[in-house]
Design an enzyme around this catalytic site. Structure first.
Site, PDB file in Angstrom:
ATOM      1  CG  ASP A 135      -0.228  -0.048   2.540  1.00  0.00           C
ATOM      2  OD1 ASP A 135       1.022  -0.102   2.537  1.00  0.00           O
ATOM      3  OD2 ASP A 135      -0.906  -0.049   3.585  1.00  0.00           O
ATOM      4  CG  HIS A 137       3.473   0.347   4.889  1.00  0.00           C
ATOM      5  ND1 HIS A 137       2.579  -0.661   4.601  1.00  0.00           N
ATOM      6  CD2 HIS A 137       4.543  -0.273   5.451  1.00  0.00           C
ATOM      7  CE1 HIS A 137       3.088  -1.828   4.975  1.00  0.00           C
ATOM      8  NE2 HIS A 137       4.285  -1.617   5.494  1.00  0.00           N
TER       9      HIS A 137
END
Length: 243
Positions: A135, A137
């Site tokens: 995602d 991160h």
């Protein structure tokens, strides 16, 4: 500014990452920023091999890890303290007191986070190793995390916990819901950054980081503002890049 290196497989990616950092780890009193997860394991094997074959010493090296789960004791098999000792620290001559890992198993995690940031600020990290989540991160800075964040407590997203369940025998209920992590501003203070990514599941995050807009929806996109980032990818992780 991104310097992008694309290799055929994970072993080649790990060797290329070590080639980028070897001059730094061999200098006196290097300060290293270290990461956990599957991405840097091959790089750590290269560091161990170099230590054993070439005598590269870490006795004056200081290291700071990015993050740690909250609630796992140091002795837990999936704590990042255990991970770092099994995959690197036990095999080189770094001093235990110089190898910093955030303390997540404590009564006051917020206080622990502040103390870690205060200690980190006493040094300038020569090179920071990063992986990237599917995602976008980096460390445990999940989507929505402010770009000016320093070491803090982060609630992990369901996606991150699902991605990490493989380390907990596939049981997401065993994956902690909170972590202590260096913030995005903490990471950006490093002089040089190497980000390692392999596999098709990282391809969209890599594209968003490099070619997308800078947005907290993709925390890694903050690296667009750093002047020295080397991204080492296999062909699958690079597959969505347009250039």
């Amino acid at each position: 500014m991104f310097n992008i290196i694309i290799k055929d497989n994970y072993d080649e990616v790990s060797k290329a990452a070590f080639d980028v950092m070897k001059d730094i780890v061999r200098k006196d009193k290097a300060v290293l920023g270290l990461a956990t997860g599957s991405s840097p394991v091959g790089l750590y094997k290269e560091m161990i091999r170099d230590h054993q074959e070439n005598g590269t010493s870490y006795k004056d090296t200081v290291s700071f890890n990015l993050d740690e789960y909250i609630g796992l004791p140091k002795s837990h098999r999936e704590s990042y303290y255990t991970f770092m000792h099994e995959n690197l620290f036990n095999h080189i001559d770094i001093k235990e007191e110089n190898a910093h890992v955030p303390l997540g198993d404590c009564e006051d995690p917020e206080k622990s986070a502040k103390e870690y940031e205060d200690e980190l600020k006493k040094y300038e990290v020569d090179i920071q190793i990063l992986g990237i989540g599917s995602d976008g991160h980096i460390a445990f800075n999940e989507p929505g995390c402010p770009f000016d964040s320093e070491t803090h407590i982060m609630e992990l997203t369901e996606q991150t916990r699902e991605d990490n369940a493989r380390f907990f025998d596939g049981n997401i209920d065993e994956v902690p819901k909170l972590a202590i992590t260096q913030g995005l501003a903490s990471i950006m203070r490093a002089k040089k950054i190497i980000l390692i990514a392999t596999g098709a599941n990282k391809a969209q995050a890599i594209k968003d980081m490099i070619e997308g807009e800078k947005t907290v929806d993709c925390p890694a996109s903050i690296l667009q503002d750093h002047n020295d980032v080397t991204v080492v990818l296999d062909k699958d992780a690079a597959s969505k890049l347009s250039k």
